[in-house]
Motif scaffolding. Sequence first.
Motif, PDB file in Angstrom:
ATOM      1  N   VAL A   1      48.511  35.164  56.974  1.00 57.74           N
ATOM      2  CA  VAL A   1      48.649  33.605  55.676  1.00 57.74           C
ATOM      3  C   VAL A   1      47.405  33.983  54.668  1.00 57.74           C
ATOM      4  N   GLN A   2      48.795  34.349  53.592  1.00 62.43           N
ATOM      5  CA  GLN A   2      47.843  35.379  51.569  1.00 62.43           C
ATOM      6  C   GLN A   2      47.605  34.278  51.280  1.00 62.43           C
ATOM      7  N   LEU A   3      46.344  34.097  50.883  1.00 58.65           N
ATOM      8  CA  LEU A   3      45.459  33.487  49.713  1.00 58.65           C
ATOM      9  C   LEU A   3      45.284  34.125  48.327  1.00 58.65           C
ATOM     10  N   GLN A   4      45.610  33.440  47.271  1.00 60.87           N
ATOM     11  CA  GLN A   4      45.471  34.144  45.604  1.00 60.87           C
ATOM     12  C   GLN A   4      44.456  33.603  45.099  1.00 60.87           C
ATOM     13  N   ALA A   5      43.361  33.436  44.614  1.00 62.93           N
ATOM     14  CA  ALA A   5      42.600  32.439  43.959  1.00 62.93           C
ATOM     15  C   ALA A   5      42.430  33.436  42.859  1.00 62.93           C
ATOM     16  N   SER A   6      42.886  32.605  41.388  1.00 59.79           N
ATOM     17  CA  SER A   6      42.172  32.807  40.411  1.00 59.79           C
ATOM     18  C   SER A   6      41.841  31.598  38.903  1.00 59.79           C
ATOM     19  N   GLY A   7      41.059  32.385  38.202  1.00 57.40           N
ATOM     20  CA  GLY A   7      40.303  31.102  37.637  1.00 57.40           C
ATOM     21  C   GLY A   7      39.256  31.088  36.646  1.00 57.40           C
ATOM     22  N   GLY A   8      38.858  32.465  37.631  1.00 56.97           N
ATOM     23  CA  GLY A   8      37.116  32.680  37.222  1.00 56.97           C
ATOM     24  C   GLY A   8      37.128  33.413  35.917  1.00 56.97           C
ATOM     25  N   GLY A   9      35.740  33.141  35.205  1.00 50.64           N
ATOM     26  CA  GLY A   9      35.118  34.184  34.239  1.00 50.64           C
ATOM     27  C   GLY A   9      34.918  33.802  33.082  1.00 50.64           C
ATOM     28  N   SER A  10      34.072  34.068  32.390  1.00 55.07           N
ATOM     29  CA  SER A  10      32.818  33.809  32.052  1.00 55.07           C
ATOM     30  C   SER A  10      32.743  32.925  30.745  1.00 55.07           C
ATOM     31  N   VAL A  11      31.400  31.654  31.758  1.00 57.70           N
ATOM     32  CA  VAL A  11      31.273  30.503  30.747  1.00 57.70           C
ATOM     33  C   VAL A  11      29.797  30.581  30.175  1.00 57.70           C
ATOM     34  N   GLN A  12      29.046  29.590  29.313  1.00 58.60           N
ATOM     35  CA  GLN A  12      28.091  28.579  29.232  1.00 58.60           C
ATOM     36  C   GLN A  12      27.790  27.870  29.939  1.00 58.60           C
ATOM     37  N   ALA A  13      26.596  27.770  29.897  1.00 59.86           N
ATOM     38  CA  ALA A  13      25.957  27.131  31.259  1.00 59.86           C
ATOM     39  C   ALA A  13      26.200  25.605  30.468  1.00 59.86           C
ATOM     40  N   GLY A  14      27.179  24.186  31.338  1.00 58.90           N
ATOM     41  CA  GLY A  14      27.158  23.447  30.911  1.00 58.90           C
ATOM     42  C   GLY A  14      29.125  23.081  30.530  1.00 58.90           C
TER      43      GLY A  14
END
Length: 120
Positions: A1-14
């Motif tokens: 089983v292999q998992l590929q996570a994505s969607g992270g980034g730099s954001v502001q509070a809120g």
Amino acid sequence: VQLQASGGGSVQAGDSLRLSCVVSGGIFSRRAMGWFRQAPGKEREFVANIDSTSRRKDYADSVKGRFTISRDNAKNTAYLQMYSLKPEDTAVYYCASSYAAGLNRRFDSWGQGTLVTVSS
């Protein structure tokens, strides 16, 4: 089983972000899924998990009411929708897959992690 996570980034509070975890191999619809995170200098901690049918979910107290875990068995993908992000949510987020279908924290496969940075 292999998992590929994505969607992270730099954001502001809120702000909001949605993480995705695509799973290949195994039978996704028979595996519970979970999300964990590890902040700099801290141990990895549980964030949320979901059973194979989406009927049962659980959350860490620190994210309850702000984060939502979900899954799409047709797409072999689990999601973590994060709202009202706080600087203390900054961490590398990992998805995990369990060999069991019911809601549990016995994960045998892990993704590589995706970084979420929340600035104030």
